[in-house]
Design a protein around this motif. Sequence first.
Motif, PDB file in Angstrom:
ATOM      1  N   GLY A 402       0.846  -1.198   0.000  1.00 19.83           N
ATOM      2  CA  GLY A 402       0.000   0.000   0.000  1.00 19.83           C
ATOM      3  C   GLY A 402       0.873   1.237   0.000  1.00 19.83           C
ATOM      4  N   VAL A 403       0.557   2.171  -0.897  1.00 20.57           N
ATOM      5  CA  VAL A 403       1.382   3.368  -1.028  1.00 20.57           C
ATOM      6  C   VAL A 403       0.550   4.591  -0.675  1.00 20.57           C
ATOM      7  CG1 VAL A 403       2.835   4.721  -2.568  1.00 20.57           C
ATOM      8  CG2 VAL A 403       2.662   2.250  -2.882  1.00 20.57           C
ATOM      9  N   SER A 404       1.089   5.436   0.175  1.00 18.60           N
ATOM     10  CA  SER A 404       0.371   6.653   0.531  1.00 18.60           C
ATOM     11  C   SER A 404       1.298   7.851   0.428  1.00 18.60           C
ATOM     12  CB  SER A 404      -0.176   6.532   1.960  1.00 18.60           C
ATOM     13  OG  SER A 404      -0.816   7.743   2.297  1.00 18.60           O
ATOM     14  N   GLY A 405       0.958   8.749  -0.469  1.00 20.74           N
ATOM     15  CA  GLY A 405       1.777   9.949  -0.646  1.00 20.74           C
ATOM     16  C   GLY A 405       1.042  11.205  -0.231  1.00 20.74           C
ATOM     17  N   GLY A 406      -0.053  11.047   0.505  1.00 17.34           N
ATOM     18  CA  GLY A 406      -0.871  12.207   0.899  1.00 17.34           C
ATOM     19  C   GLY A 406      -2.119  12.283   0.030  1.00 17.34           C
ATOM     20  N   TRP A 407      -2.892  13.346   0.248  1.00 12.96           N
ATOM     21  CA  TRP A 407      -4.200  13.435  -0.424  1.00 12.96           C
ATOM     22  C   TRP A 407      -4.306  14.709  -1.252  1.00 12.96           C
ATOM     23  CZ3 TRP A 407      -8.092   9.701   0.172  1.00 12.96           C
ATOM     24  CH2 TRP A 407      -7.792   8.677   1.091  1.00 12.96           C
TER      25      TRP A 407
END
Lengths: 981, 186, 95
Positions: A402-407
């Motif tokens: 799972g990759v999260s770079g912000g919204w």
Amino acid sequence: MTQVNRLSGGLIDRNSTLNFRFDNRNYTAHPGDTLASALLANDVRLIGRSFKYHRPRGVLTAGSEEPNGIVELRAGNRKEPNTRATTAEVYEGLDAQSQNRWPSLKFDALAINDRFSNFLTAGFYYKTFMWPAVFWEKLYEPIIRKAAGLGSLSMEDDPDEYDKGFLHCDLLIIGAGPAGLMAALTAGRTGSDVILADEDFALGGRLNSESFSLGDDSASDWAAATVAELSALPNVRLMPRTTVIGAFDHGIYGAVERTGDHVATLPVGKPRQILWRTYTKRALLCAGATERPIAFENNDRPGIMLASAMRTYANRFATTAAQRVAIFTNNDDGHRTASDLRAKGVKIAAVIDVRDDAPINYEFEVLKGAQVVDTKGRLGLTFVEVALADGSRRILECGALGVSGGWNPNVHLTCHHRGRPVWNDDLAAFAPGDDLPPGMTVAGAANGTLSTHGALQSGAESAAIALDLKGALPDLPKAEDAPINQTPFWYLKGCARAWLDQQNDVTVKDVKLSHQEGFRSVEHLKRYTTLGMATDQGKTSNMAGLAIMAELAGKSIPETGTTIFRPPYTPVPIGTFAGRMKGQDFHPTRLTPSHYWAKERGAVFVEVGNWLRAQWFPLPGETHWRESVDREVRQTRASVGVCDCTTLGKIDVQGTDAAAFLNKVYCNGFAKLAIGKTRYGLMLREDGMAMDDGTAARLAEDHFVVTTTTANAVNVYRHMEFVRQCLFPDMDVQLISTTEAWAQYAVAGPNSRKLLQKIVDPEFDISNDAFPFMGCGSITVCGGLRARLFRISFSGELAFEIAVPSRYGDALMRRLMQDGEEFDVVPYGTEALGVMRIEKGHAAGNELNGTTSALNLGMGRMVSKKKDSIGSTLSEREGLNEPDALMMVGIKPVNADDKITAGAHLMDASGPVDAKHDQGYVTSAAFSPSLDCHIGLAFLKNGGARQGERMRLVSPLTDVNVEVEIVSAHFVDPEGERLRA
Amino acid sequence: MHDLAAITALGGSEPRVDTVADVTCAEVPGVALASVAARSGQEAKAQKALAKLIGVKTPDIGRFAGDPVSAFWTGPDQWMVEAPFDSHEGLAQQVKDAIGDAASVTEQTDAWTRFDLNGGRVLAVLELLCPLDVRKMAEGDAARAAIHHLGCFVLCRSPGSFSVYGPRSSAGSLHHAIVTAMKSTL
Amino acid sequence: MIIPHPLLGPRDSSEFVYLGDASLIDRPDWQAEDAAEAFHEYAYLRDNPAGEHRELWYHEGGDRSWLVVTRNTMTHEISKVELARDVARAQGRSK
């Protein structure tokens, strides 16, 4: 195969099982599943191949922003390519195929492209397939299209029905997440007319994807309870499966409701989708936010997805892409995903957080200051390689990352009036600017308010402000209110084949190349690399591309530019835009009063504008249309024929200034026209060109009935209203169309009077003396039916036009046929009508073609110089009155067997045949049964003085090259004796 | 009395009636129409005469009034007068006689076809057909609207009952559009 | 777009037909000395402003009124709508 990746809980209905197929294999799912969630549950990570390099791909997201999980749905003529597996609801029997692979998804021959990726970078096509030019269309393009295609079309007509409709409301709320639901509750409880639209089939937005609580309820339960309250309010219209695709001028929003995409077959007549034109006083955009990925080497393997999507799959759909997962994040949200998955029994390999100060969690390992530098797994993720804070490497085994770079706030609709989002440093993202479409406000995550509490509050407040509501806002449930902590982290330094736009196979390297080659503005970047094109329009990729370009240019992101968005928000089938207006229903059809009778007679019909007119009436044994038409002409000229001419425009002109008004709109005079008389009138445009012609019959001192040509009826009426309202506003004149009110038939031929005398009531004398040529009047027929009679002739014969109220038109036509039997009466169609008017030399639409003046038409002297009329001044311009001006003439072939065609040009009999020596052109041509040869009407330079001259008629396009003689345009009865008989 | 038989706009000898679920679309040929347009400077006189003819105040913009002879607003100082066909086939002449030179009067009976839509969910049908805010229309409202690209008049007789006037020559297309919408949404 | 009709209130622009510059109301005097020149300008020469524009729209799908609509061509904002007949009268046009 069973659903090995099913987790506990979720918003799916486990009591019911659905069967579906993907690439011809059978799987099962539950109601509430999307195709993507069902495939993941069945341990299918590989869903498609990429656009250019044919790399194996899985789903990246759990929503409409999906770039990768693109499939073909359904089969045969219902096949729909490029649909997102992440939004397609599973129904019993769903049939989906992966795209852009051959021969199979697991073995794709064109994956060889990936090996040659060094050659296939951005701009490859522009640079490579430049020469020779002719190869492009025949060779390069077909090959490229086949190799780099998205889905394929069935090439059959779409059998589904689509509707369009119209909605009105005080407040349109776009998006039914926490902000949208709270706004709807606030507005709905006050009685305002509210529409709440959401693209998802389940209202609630991210509330359905989260594990936290709202007040005492789970987030999804609160959403369900709120939806239940709203659905009980009569003033609130809930529209799930409805995507607001565009914000148009003055509060008009386009919304596509997918009424039939979630069922296998629709009942007959039911629409698949409805395009709603929505009129609203105010709109509240609550479209949420989209998580953004981080670019790193080989970040596109099946199993690598957005961390928030992973959470949605786990919490809402009770599924996971793998039993062992890792998270790569630059913010706290990634940790939440790890917690939620762990709670569902999924093993967390580690959370890799780029921040040195990442929070510690005792439930799973957190690698602080670490980065994913590469991945492994040909058809699906198997390992990730992590660079740790101390510089050492670690290999983590996992089936999903799972990759999260912000919204990023979903600002799309705020840009539809060219509004520009503004950079928000706190968010490290673009948020809606001040130049929103008028009437629109933005709430919740779409406005950068990323916490659930913030969304609920801004939803309630925005609704109250938009509708100017007084009084207390509804109580907000207690909800998560985490602060925003977004620090930008777009890509790993040093990576090259790190995907930004997975749909278009655009990598970090391509952006660098674009910069290097000078394509540095965002608009150029997009066109050069194709970043942000195709079905997802860069919802997950534009920002990173822009950020990298900014870094390369040494500028800030806002200095580099913004990406703005155009409608539609998500792709819309063409059929939805067409609605019901297709095939025969493309436009309304107008039927003449004698239509049903003509159909019984076996008439062949022709479309004239929206009208269906009888073209000719074939008799048994007639095998060619000319046989029928020639017979109709001969019989009419020999005895009597009847033709439905209802389609001519009829305008009732009344008022004390009616005659003065007609003097303005016609170039010739009408003031002195006697009551009971009809006169031909020519209307000019203000530039002096002929606009239309017709007749005006004076029924009373203050009452005229004007006719127009069929084609121009609407335009002429509009023009007359313009003259009346805008130019001569004090004239006492009133206009109304009566085209449809009267069935009007031409009765033509030497026996026309005798036939009419059988029908016209005896108290009305229609003898030549009592009712001469150009006479008109109100009469009664068949024992007292009110009717109008005009003695006018288009055919050149003794002729009348008789009109009765339309409902009696059918009966009158039958009566004319019955009573005309003794005269061998013939019905004639538009072909015979056309032949006879050419024989008589009457101008029609072909001659009044917008480029001809009264002079050209041989009616120059009709333009009265004693009065002002529209076009009279400019018709006197020098350029329109040169000595060799075109004049209408007749032409006949010297060799009677030769054919004349319209569009052919006249040249001197000897001399060059080229444009420079062009003398004129043929506008109308026909075979004349009366002259037994082809004839034509033409515009010829100085034509009035050239009768008897022999010329050459040529049409290189249609291979015409014949000798013709210039004659009078009045081939038949030039003295007009028949008319006056 | 003449001996020519009338047909309806849809081509039948009897008016067509279609029912889908709880909504009925009925062709109404039994109506006579005449347009009234006040002459310049005679607007007040024309209104007064028209009011006398329909028995109530002349309808304002976007309204209709009167029974059995009624009128609806069609434009500035313009109205359409409606009356039962059987008793008023010669309506145009009757109106002209009543109003005299204060207005121009034109027979419009067969320029139009009328369909009456009745039933509980008639609004759902109309919102697929025309851009009017039909849910806000009240008894006595009359508005021009495009239906299937045809210029129509929509009259609200009561919240569940509407009359649609469309051009007679396109009766088939209009009827098709209405019935298609009924089948689509009901 | 939605055009606020002075009599009928807001109406969808799809009900209207566009003609062009409202200067078409100012039809020259045919008997003037410079009639030919004036008519040439009237028929052919138009301003094409980026901003406020007075233009003629015909409510064909409505009450058949010609309207003068003042519309900003950059934003589509409509600031004024008048009956063309009133405008014409105000500009001295009569019979």
